[in-house]
Design an enzyme around this catalytic site. Structure first.
Site, PDB file in Angstrom:
ATOM      1  N   CYS A 157     -12.876-104.567 -14.232  1.00  0.00           N
ATOM      2  CA  CYS A 157     -11.895-105.295 -15.054  1.00  0.00           C
ATOM      3  C   CYS A 157     -11.969-104.829 -16.509  1.00  0.00           C
ATOM      4  O   CYS A 157     -12.978-105.035 -17.180  1.00  0.00           O
ATOM      5  CB  CYS A 157     -12.184-106.794 -14.907  1.00  0.00           C
ATOM      6  SG  CYS A 157     -11.634-107.835 -16.249  1.00  0.00           S
TER       7      CYS A 157
ATOM      8  N   CYS B 209     -12.559-107.422 -19.196  1.00  0.00           N
ATOM      9  CA  CYS B 209     -13.941-107.932 -19.088  1.00  0.00           C
ATOM     10  C   CYS B 209     -14.898-107.011 -19.842  1.00  0.00           C
ATOM     11  O   CYS B 209     -15.785-107.462 -20.565  1.00  0.00           O
ATOM     12  CB  CYS B 209     -14.397-108.013 -17.631  1.00  0.00           C
ATOM     13  SG  CYS B 209     -13.419-109.135 -16.629  1.00  0.00           S
TER      14      CYS B 209
END
Ligand code: ZN
Length: 157
Positions: free
Chosen positions: A80, A83
């Site tokens: 991600c 993230c």
């Protein structure tokens, strides 16, 4: 002015349970010592070292339920992009919010059951726990000051 020798309230020393981020033993510490770089009674590592704790299925519940300070968990995954962008901000937030708040991370790829149990639908999602219960959540990456501001707002600090 004279001191009347009546009675004195005995102030019970306020104690906090804290789960060691290294060996996950529950330590009991006087509240006013939390800022003095306490060490774990079992493994002797620092209870606070300005890094989020990596949680797994084996340690997640213990940290949520046994910490007497609020716990902020970042639900993330290695693939991600947002993230990964937020990771250094979350590290920085840990160094600012400790020892009032414990910061932790949960890899949602490795621990899909925990992620499903908490209804995580997008990442990054942060959940703030207090006394073993979720009190707030926030989805989407934030900068360090955004994370700190959001947490302090939720905790009324
Ligand atoms: Zn320890």
């Amino acid at each position: 002015m004279k001191d009347f020798p009546g009675q004195t309230e005995l102030m019970p020393m306020s104690k906090k349970q804290l789960v060691c981020p290294h060996c996950h033993t529950t330590n009991v510490l006087p509240e006013d010592r939390l800022a003095d770089q306490p060490r774990c009674g079992k493994c002797h590592e620092a209870i606070f070292d300005a890094h989020p704790v990596e949680l797994t299925a084996a340690t997640f519940d213990r940290h949520v339920k046994r910490n007497d300070i609020p716990l902020l968990v970042d639900f993330w995954a290695p693939w991600c992009g947002p993230c990964r962008t937020m990771a250094p901000a979350f590290e920085e937030a840990a160094s600012i919010l400790e020892p009032g708040v414990r910061l932790a991370k949960l890899n949602t790829d490795d621990e899909q059951m925990i992620s499903a149990n908490h209804g995580i639908r997008s990442i990054p999602t942060m959940i703030l726990f207090r006394d073993g219960k979720e009190i707030a959540r926030q989805s989407g990456a934030l900068m360090a000051n955004g994370i700190v501001g959001w947490v302090r707002t939720q905790l009324d600090q």
